[in-house]
Design an enzyme around this catalytic site. Structure first.
Site: not given
Ligand code: TEU
Length: 586
Positions: A108, A209, A264, A338-339
């Site tokens: 990442d 990210d 992403e 993970h989100d």
């Molecule tokens: O996520 C980016 C992002 O757009 C998130 O805010 C997403 O929309 C949200 O988590 C959905 O619920 C990335 C990473 O994957 C995330 O874990 C981080 O918190 C974020 O960037 C900040 O680095």
């Protein structure tokens, strides 16, 4: 005839087009030292499992030094490992062992922002004259207020006042995650140096990210106000210099390495993706887009709603990308990460009776589309959303802020706010991996940092490995099919049942070869009428070989498929049939 020799593509194949990626979220994968937190030696111990499953690439969520405000997505030293995850030697050992097993490792890369504890930011905020001040994005107050109404993804303003500098700094995420100023060439140079440092260690690429957010329009005008008066549209993705910077990154950092890079890209459009993920390799190799995971988005509440979108909306979102990028750029395929909440709870059915059937159907649907698939840890088992009972059960800062926002800004009842959190909280994905039916599901010998899903005695790797009809065993067969079939890797995509709200049926075509994949998203039997040309296709695979509706019987119904509840069926032409059967029986 061997299907692999037919319909060879004109473009040279990249290894990552045939690969399957598995995402590890280290904190919840495998603990080795009993502190209740997953770690690098734990991952090393489980690598043979991933090799057995048939994974090609691991995407490792952040293991860098971090105050863990956002679970490692706030990095304070990009060249060090967080002590809870182990040491750099542990990392090197993991990488060596992965390579020995034929697994590649993609790291990442979180460089839209750093942690506020990164030495660059500590220097930057020591005064406006500090040489690092311009590594971040600062603005003076506007009539005693924030420079604009830009909102942070984690709630409130995206601007934070800094007393010593008498300026605001920008943070699109938590205030402990200040945004780096990519318009400063020194920032870009520093990032590229760090990337080369990791690449020289032998890693196999990066998952970048929020890379679509790195270039900001520096005028910072107000956007349409949302909760609390803040705007999520004030700072647009795909900013003015993003493609210029990624091309520079390709030249200065990535060229010369045999790697894979996935960006992403929240807010990416198909036209933008044709630049980011162009097959000419000038920027990245593929992007994550979120249209199919953000269908329920509401202007005020964002994703925190309880309605399930229509299946036709899901199909249209996915088909648009499959067709939109055809021949120009490459797609990535994912249900979860993970989100996201767990896919079985979201689009399947997590009650014990349908859990396994719906998990297998969803795997079939995803893994046979065109693009590089990404599995999130536990998806191969059909892991489910956690039964959160109370706001105190949540750990993630996003969920905790959403609770405040829903109640204070949107005036929603506690009960409804809790239901929305239960459906969408990122914590659903973050409960520990379920390895066996023993203490703490085999995840740790200590107390897990987050509770384990109560269904682990029935839902775990050990149990599913012992059973040929389990989601895990089925997943392994599908991965094998995906690796061996050119039709699956390169065939074009067409949606066949656009308006059917029960089934998702698509056709893949490569030269003279055809495959139809039909998936029932409901707990009732379903009937799909196929176009006349497909009426001679032969059934080659069912995700429910246990079901009452036999594959052959279904075939007898000319020009149609009968699907059992949550069944996926795959049909293909007679020449591809033999080849695919051989692959599946191997
Ligand atoms: O996520 C980016 C992002 O757009 C998130 O805010 C997403 O929309 C949200 O988590 C959905 O619920 C990335 C990473 O994957 C995330 O874990 C981080 O918190 C974020 O960037 C900040 O680095």
């Amino acid at each position: 005839m061997d299907e692999r020799t037919v319909g060879a593509t004109s473009q040279e194949e990249h290894w990552w087009q045939r690969a399957v990626v598995y995402q590890i979220w280290p904190r919840s994968f495998q603990d080795s030292d009993g502190d209740g937190i997953g770690d690098l030696p734990g991952i090393t111990r489980r690598l043979p499992y991933l090799a057995w499953l048939g994974i090609d690439v691991i995407w490792l969520s952040p293991v860098y030094q971090s105050p863990m405000v956002d679970m490692g997505y706030d990095i304070s030293d990009y060249r060090a490992i967080a002590p809870e995850f182990g040491t750099m030697t542990d990392f090197d050992d993991m990488l060596t062992r992965a390579h020995e097993l034929g697994l590649r490792v993609v790291m990442d890369l979180v460089v839209n922002h750093s942690s506020s504890e990164h030495p660059w930011f500590i220097a930057a905020r020591s005064g406006r004259d500090n040489p690092f001040h311009n590594h971040y994005i600062w603005r003076e107050s506007k009539d005693g207020h924030e420079p604009s109404n830009a909102g942070s993804y984690f709630g409130g303003s995206a601007w934070e006042w800094d007393e010593r500098c008498s300026e605001y700094y920008l943070h699109l995420f938590a205030k402990e995650q200040p945004d780096l100023n990519w318009d400063n060439p020194e920032v870009r140079r520093g990032v590229y140096d760090m990337m080369c440092w990791w690449l020289d260690k032998g890693i196999d690429g990066f998952r970048m990210d929020v890379i679509s957010l790195i270039s900001k329009d520096q005028y910072f005008v107000d956007g349409t106000p949302g909760p609390g008066g803040y705007s999520m549209s004030a700072i647009r993705p795909n900013g003015p210099h993003v493609h210029e910077y990624l091309r520079e990154m390709r030249r200065e950092a990535l060229a010369g390495y045999d790697i894979m890079c996935v960006g992403e890209c929240p807010g990416v459009t198909i036209d933008e993706a044709k630049h980011y993920a162009n097959l000419d390799g000038s920027e990245l190799d593929m992007v994550f887009q979120f249209e199919h995971t953000e269908l329920e988005s509401d202007p005020m509440r964002g994703k925190w709603v309880c309605t399930r979108p229509r299946l036709s909306e899901l199909k249209h979102a996915l088909a648009r990308w499959e067709i939109g990028l055809e021949g120009v750029a490459w797609n990535s395929l994912f249900w979860s990460n993970h989100d996201q909440p767990r896919i079985v709870s979201r689009w399947g059915n997590d009650t014990p009776i349908w859990r396994e059937a719906s998990a297998k159907m969803l795997m079939t649907c995803l893994l046979l589309m065109k693009g590089t698939p990404y599995l999130y840890q536990g998806d191969e088992l059909g892991m489910c959303n956690y039964p959160f009972a109370d706001i105190d059960d949540f750990r993630d800062l996003e969920s905790i802020d959403a609770w405040r926002m829903l109640r204070e800004d949107c005036h929603i009842s506690d009960e409804e706010a809790l239901a929305a959190l239960r459906a969408h909280s990122r914590d659903n994905a973050r409960t520990p991996m379920q390895w066996d039916a023993g203490k703490a599901a085999g995840f740790t010998s200590g107390t897990p940092w987050m509770p384990i899903h109560p269904n682990y005695p029935d839902l775990n790797v050990e149990e599913q490995r012992s059973r040929a009809d389990s989601p895990l065993s089925y997943c392994r067969r599908l991965l094998h099919l995906r690796h061996e079939s050119d039709l699956v890797v390169h065939g074009s995509f067409e949606l066949l049942d656009a308006d059917n709200e029960s089934t998702f049926t698509y056709r893949r075509t490569l030269g003279a070869h055809v495959m139809v994949v039909s998936c029932n998203f409901t707990s009732e039997a379903a009937w799909v009428v196929l176009p006349h040309d497909d009426s001679t296709l032969l059934p080659v695979l069912s995700s429910r070989e246990d079901s009452q509706v036999k594959v052959a019987e279904a075939h007898m119904k000319s020009s149609g498929i009968v699907l059992a509840p949550y069944e996926a069926q795959v049909l293909c032409d007679s020449q591809a049939f033999k080849n695919l059967r051989d692959i599946l029986d191997a």
